[in-house]
Scaffold this motif. Sequence first.
Motif: not given
Length: 407
Positions: A87-97
């Motif tokens: 879930g935290f990794h998905y936050c980072r992926q969202t921010a990166l995108k």
Amino acid sequence: MKILDGGVTSPKGFLAAGISAGIKNENKKDMAMIYSEKPCESAGTFTTNIVQAAPVKWDKERVYSKEKAQVVVINSGIANACTGEKGFHYCRQTALKASEVLQVKEGSVLVASTGVIGKQLPMDCLAKGIELLVPELKDSIEGGNNAAQAIMTTDTCPKEIAVEFEIGGKTVTIGGMCKGSGMIHPNMCTMLAFVTTDLAICKELLQEALSEVVKDTYNMVSVDGDTSTNDTVLLLANGLAGNQIIKEKNEDYNLFLEALNYINTILAKKIAGDGEGATALFEVKVVNAQTKEQAVTLSKSIVTSSLTKAAIYGHDANWGRILCAMGYAGVTFEPEKVDLFFESKAGRIKIIENGVATDYSEEEATRILSEEEVSAIADIKMGAAAATAWGCDLTYDYVKINADYRS
């Protein structure tokens, strides 16, 4: 201070959008974005629940650092809570995108989620949603309203407010939007609130102002006694109003604090009034208390009482439930000195005086309690302190909504 139509796009330099990204089954708007043309100082307050959603942890790291914020990506439908490292990794992926599409720093992207706990985010929908959101960004009322719609879950309406005022000859604007209807309880709730301003102010005072205002606004709201895993209030200031930057607590700071308090009070009341299944906003004022802390404790105890909330739904002036809730609040007062009033736009009536029922009309009390906004005022005659809490009535529909929330 002038009240405006609009929300987060009202201040200079802020754009917003809301779209359907396919996260929800109903093809409803479920992703929103707020974007500032200039990097912002940021402030935030977050849930007191020990179980904290991944977006809360992500935003804490960003807000409590010296890095400036420029984008907020919000999804509804899935809370991204209790989702582990993924879930935290998905936050980072969202921010990166978002950083790639908008050409901003990854660390300047904040994220927020609301919805069902325990499910993983569908990152294909999130990534596509970001691509769809960017061309839809608008600095108009429409852009802000679309975003306010997209962050709703069981809310029945979007919640927005904006005001403008002058500081040092410059027009300053504050706008806000929020969502919240259930799992709402002081010290913050399943609520998300996003406030934007074009004020120039240092980060330290921005955070101090928000932390101060939250005490008397969101922390005084309760719908059902459940404190969420995702509660977040974010405040962004991009400085485009052009005022001399506020670096100390002076008259300019006090003007800002007053306007910020107004914005968040209105948003907090909108959350309380739109509680799941609610038919009425229930406001509780405790006046003439010995201390502010005593008044806060008593008002919260009343507004969270299930029996009192049920009586408000039934338009029943069952004042014994209110005195009972005060009695178990954990603070000392003299019941024999309490005066209690009910008030709405239909009128005001004294129900008890010095702890004893007055010769009031039940029909008149019912008429007053039948309005969409109802207040109970308890005068405990111990001092000059006061506090106000907000909640709603407790209805059959609250159970229905939460019995099939995941279906």
